[in-house]
Structures are given as C-alpha cells and as structure tokens.
Scaffold this motif. Structure first.
Motif, PDB file in Angstrom:
ATOM      1  N   CYS A 174     -67.601  14.641 -24.654  1.00 32.53           N
ATOM      2  CA  CYS A 174     -67.331  15.672 -25.655  1.00 32.53           C
ATOM      3  C   CYS A 174     -65.837  15.984 -25.663  1.00 32.53           C
ATOM      4  O   CYS A 174     -65.265  16.287 -24.609  1.00 32.53           O
ATOM      5  N   PRO A 175     -65.176  15.923 -26.827  1.00 34.08           N
ATOM      6  CA  PRO A 175     -63.751  16.275 -26.877  1.00 34.08           C
ATOM      7  C   PRO A 175     -63.505  17.689 -26.378  1.00 34.08           C
ATOM      8  O   PRO A 175     -64.288  18.609 -26.647  1.00 34.08           O
ATOM      9  N   ALA A 176     -62.414  17.871 -25.666  1.00 30.67           N
ATOM     10  CA  ALA A 176     -62.104  19.176 -25.068  1.00 30.67           C
ATOM     11  C   ALA A 176     -61.957  20.278 -26.105  1.00 30.67           C
ATOM     12  O   ALA A 176     -62.272  21.445 -25.836  1.00 30.67           O
ATOM     13  N   TYR A 177     -61.499  19.934 -27.316  1.00 25.13           N
ATOM     14  CA  TYR A 177     -61.267  20.969 -28.318  1.00 25.13           C
ATOM     15  C   TYR A 177     -62.562  21.670 -28.741  1.00 25.13           C
ATOM     16  O   TYR A 177     -62.525  22.780 -29.288  1.00 25.13           O
ATOM     17  N   CYS A 178     -63.718  21.046 -28.509  1.00 24.33           N
ATOM     18  CA  CYS A 178     -64.996  21.647 -28.895  1.00 24.33           C
ATOM     19  C   CYS A 178     -65.324  22.896 -28.070  1.00 24.33           C
ATOM     20  O   CYS A 178     -66.249  23.647 -28.406  1.00 24.33           O
ATOM     21  N   LYS A 179     -64.577  23.109 -27.003  1.00 21.53           N
ATOM     22  CA  LYS A 179     -64.819  24.269 -26.147  1.00 21.53           C
ATOM     23  C   LYS A 179     -63.807  25.378 -26.376  1.00 21.53           C
ATOM     24  O   LYS A 179     -63.865  26.426 -25.730  1.00 21.53           O
ATOM     25  N   LEU A 180     -62.875  25.162 -27.303  1.00 18.37           N
ATOM     26  CA  LEU A 180     -61.774  26.106 -27.498  1.00 18.37           C
ATOM     27  C   LEU A 180     -62.071  27.129 -28.587  1.00 18.37           C
ATOM     28  O   LEU A 180     -62.499  26.771 -29.689  1.00 18.37           O
ATOM     29  N   THR A 181     -61.837  28.384 -28.279  1.00 19.48           N
ATOM     30  CA  THR A 181     -61.940  29.447 -29.264  1.00 19.48           C
ATOM     31  C   THR A 181     -60.629  29.547 -30.031  1.00 19.48           C
ATOM     32  O   THR A 181     -59.548  29.376 -29.465  1.00 19.48           O
ATOM     33  N   THR A 182     -60.722  29.817 -31.313  1.00 20.62           N
ATOM     34  CA  THR A 182     -59.547  29.972 -32.172  1.00 20.62           C
ATOM     35  C   THR A 182     -59.586  31.360 -32.802  1.00 20.62           C
ATOM     36  O   THR A 182     -60.597  32.057 -32.743  1.00 20.62           O
TER      37      THR A 182
ATOM     38  N   VAL B 243     -69.384  31.342 -27.075  1.00 26.57           N
ATOM     39  CA  VAL B 243     -69.718  32.401 -26.116  1.00 26.57           C
ATOM     40  C   VAL B 243     -70.802  31.912 -25.162  1.00 26.57           C
ATOM     41  O   VAL B 243     -70.789  32.221 -23.966  1.00 26.57           O
ATOM     42  N   ARG B 244     -71.720  31.119 -25.678  1.00 20.53           N
ATOM     43  CA  ARG B 244     -72.828  30.589 -24.870  1.00 20.53           C
ATOM     44  C   ARG B 244     -72.438  29.317 -24.112  1.00 20.53           C
ATOM     45  O   ARG B 244     -73.275  28.659 -23.508  1.00 20.53           O
ATOM     46  N   ASN B 245     -71.150  28.948 -24.165  1.00 21.86           N
ATOM     47  CA  ASN B 245     -70.627  27.760 -23.471  1.00 21.86           C
ATOM     48  C   ASN B 245     -71.282  26.469 -23.958  1.00 21.86           C
ATOM     49  O   ASN B 245     -71.478  25.516 -23.185  1.00 21.86           O
ATOM     50  N   ILE B 246     -71.613  26.422 -25.246  1.00 21.41           N
ATOM     51  CA  ILE B 246     -72.134  25.202 -25.871  1.00 21.41           C
ATOM     52  C   ILE B 246     -71.003  24.595 -26.697  1.00 21.41           C
ATOM     53  O   ILE B 246     -70.560  25.200 -27.676  1.00 21.41           O
ATOM     54  N   PRO B 247     -70.506  23.437 -26.322  1.00 18.42           N
ATOM     55  CA  PRO B 247     -69.414  22.813 -27.085  1.00 18.42           C
ATOM     56  C   PRO B 247     -69.849  22.553 -28.529  1.00 18.42           C
ATOM     57  O   PRO B 247     -70.959  22.064 -28.775  1.00 18.42           O
ATOM     58  N   ALA B 248     -68.991  22.866 -29.462  1.00 20.23           N
ATOM     59  CA  ALA B 248     -69.340  22.698 -30.868  1.00 20.23           C
ATOM     60  C   ALA B 248     -68.073  22.542 -31.693  1.00 20.23           C
ATOM     61  O   ALA B 248     -66.990  22.934 -31.265  1.00 20.23           O
TER      62      ALA B 248
ATOM     63  N   TYR C 173     -72.669  19.754 -29.171  1.00 20.15           N
ATOM     64  CA  TYR C 173     -72.844  18.662 -28.207  1.00 20.15           C
ATOM     65  C   TYR C 173     -73.978  19.009 -27.250  1.00 20.15           C
ATOM     66  O   TYR C 173     -73.986  20.084 -26.637  1.00 20.15           O
ATOM     67  N   ASP C 174     -74.954  18.095 -27.123  1.00 18.96           N
ATOM     68  CA  ASP C 174     -76.125  18.358 -26.287  1.00 18.96           C
ATOM     69  C   ASP C 174     -76.187  17.499 -25.024  1.00 18.96           C
ATOM     70  O   ASP C 174     -77.214  17.435 -24.352  1.00 18.96           O
ATOM     71  N   GLY C 175     -75.070  16.840 -24.698  1.00 22.40           N
ATOM     72  CA  GLY C 175     -75.021  16.002 -23.506  1.00 22.40           C
ATOM     73  C   GLY C 175     -75.124  14.526 -23.801  1.00 22.40           C
ATOM     74  O   GLY C 175     -74.614  13.690 -23.049  1.00 22.40           O
ATOM     75  N   ALA C 176     -75.784  14.170 -24.901  1.00 22.10           N
ATOM     76  CA  ALA C 176     -75.921  12.764 -25.295  1.00 22.10           C
ATOM     77  C   ALA C 176     -75.170  12.458 -26.580  1.00 22.10           C
ATOM     78  O   ALA C 176     -74.916  11.302 -26.904  1.00 22.10           O
TER      79      ALA C 176
END
Length: 254
Positions: free
Chosen positions: A93-101, A173-178, A198-201
């Motif tokens: 999963c790209p790191a940017y999917c975890k970043l808040t803007t 907030v729920r720590n789910i990359p998106a 992203y669900d891990g797969a």
C-alpha cells in the motif's frame, strides 16, 4: 465486464487574450487488472504537443504549452475501456494512503461518526457511508473545491467530492489506508469521485455518494490523497484575464 466509450472535454474561456499558457491535463486512464484501455487520444485547440509524464501518485499527465495569444482553450480526452471491476491487486500500500490532509481532517463530529464501526475495512467503509448519509444530503452549490470534510459535514450538504473526503477522514481515523479516486461513471456530466481502501491484498472501492461498492461501471482516472491530487487541469499564463471553465464528460456502454 462492460465496455465503454468515454469522451471528456474541458473548455477554458478567458475574458481577455492570454499568452504563454502552460498547462497540465491529467486525464489518461491507466490499465490494470480491473480495466483495460485502448484508442486513447488527447487533443487541444489551439493545438499543442502533449507529451506524457507521471505525477507523484503515478497518474499519467500531459504537459502542454501555447505561446500565441488565445482567449479559449479546449482540452479533450477520448478512448475506450473494458472494465472488470473488483479488487485491484496490490502487494503493498502506498504510504500516502495513510496521510491526512487539510481536506480530509476529521473534526469532532467526524470523530463521533468513526466510533463503533466494524473492523473489516469494506464493512467499515459501507457503514461509515451510511452514517454520513444520515447527516448529509447531496446538493450542488453549497461547497467548493476548498471545502474540507469537517466543514461539509457541518453544512449537511455536498457533492461526490465531499462524500469522498468525509469517508476518507473516517477511514484514516480508523487506521484503514485509503485514497481518493476521480473517474467516470456511465452517463453525461462531470467527473465522479469515490474511495479505494486497502484490505491487505489490494484495493476495494466504495462509492459513498451512492452508498455501495463500485462495480464494472466505474472508470478510474486519477488517484491521490484527496481531490487536489486528482485535479484534471492545472495551468498558468501571461495576461490579465478572468477564467471560466466548462466540463462535459460522457461515458457510454458499447
């Protein structure tokens, strides 16, 4: 699996002639295991060469430049797509999917909506979308490109961009990359927005505006942290003029 023809036209009009106009057109859908593209074409009037490059999110971009004076610019993207839908496989999963803007920052009310959601990423996204719909109605003219998720929730109205921002805020907030997705759905109008999580797969998609998972009627064009990363057009020019923009997007099954 469905096959479509898409046609996207962006018209920029200027109140006075401008020159030395450099612009970026971000409308070149990529092929992957959920969609195949062919016959892709880009054009501009006045004419410009449109070499392709890529941005930080691996979206394809065409860079153009018009030196001569003009008071109108028409950018057009056309092609055909075979869309399968389903999970987009991704080992990482790209790191940017975890970043808040700033557009996806979760204020107090959004934090409340994020409580008690299911642990499964897809179930979480669908339930979060349902909660958003209880508080927000789809309505044009209330928000703009600078409206963040928390403000849209407070206003109680918004468009697809706002629904996607609100869902992204809750998922992060729920720590789910998106990530935010800009693309097309069947019919005529403008671009549509939805969310991939992203669900891990891999990535699975939810359309929070229509309160459902996406299917083989969604053409992904750009992805990013929020709508600003997925803007179709950016540019600069020499001259003193006001700019207006008209968008006509069409995707028809063939």
């Amino acid at each position: 699996m469905r096959r479509f023809r898409y046609d996207y036209a962006l018209t920029l009009r200027f109140s006075a002639p401008i020159s030395r106009h450099s612009f970026l057109l971000r409308f070149w859908p990529g092929g992957d295991d959920t969609q195949q593209l062919w016959g892709r074409e880009l054009s501009s009037a006045p004419e410009s060469t449109l070499p392709l490059t890529a941005d930080a999110f691996r979206n394809a971009c065409a860079c153009g430049h018009i030196e001569a004076e003009h008071d109108r610019l028409i950018l057009r993207a056309q092609g055909e797509a075979l869309i399968r839908g389903g999970r987009l496989s991704a080992a990482d999963c790209p790191a940017y999917c975890k970043l808040t803007t700033p557009l996806t920052h979760a204020g107090g009310a959004l934090l409340s909506l994020a409580r008690g959601l299911p642990a499964d990423p897809l179930d979480c996204a669908l339930e979060a979308s349902r909660r958003i719909h209880e508080r927000v109605e789809y309505r044009r003219g209330i928000t703009n490109e600078c409206t963040g998720a928390a403000e849209a929730l407070q206003l109680g109205a918004g468009v697809c961009q706002d629904f996607a921002h609100m869902l992204l805020a809750i998922l992060r907030v729920r720590n789910i990359p998106a990530r935010y997705v800009a693309g097309l759905i069947p019919g005529e109008g403008e671009t549509h927005a939805w969310v991939e999580l992203y669900d891990g797969a891999g990535f699975v998609s939810v359309d929070p505006t229509q309160l459902r998972p996406t299917d083989d009627g969604y053409l992904r064009v750009n992805v990013g942290r929020d709508s600003r990363d997925c803007a179709i057009n950016r540019g600069m020019f020499t001259g003193i003029a006001q700019q207006t923009m008209e968008v006509c997007a069409r995707m028809v099954e063939i």
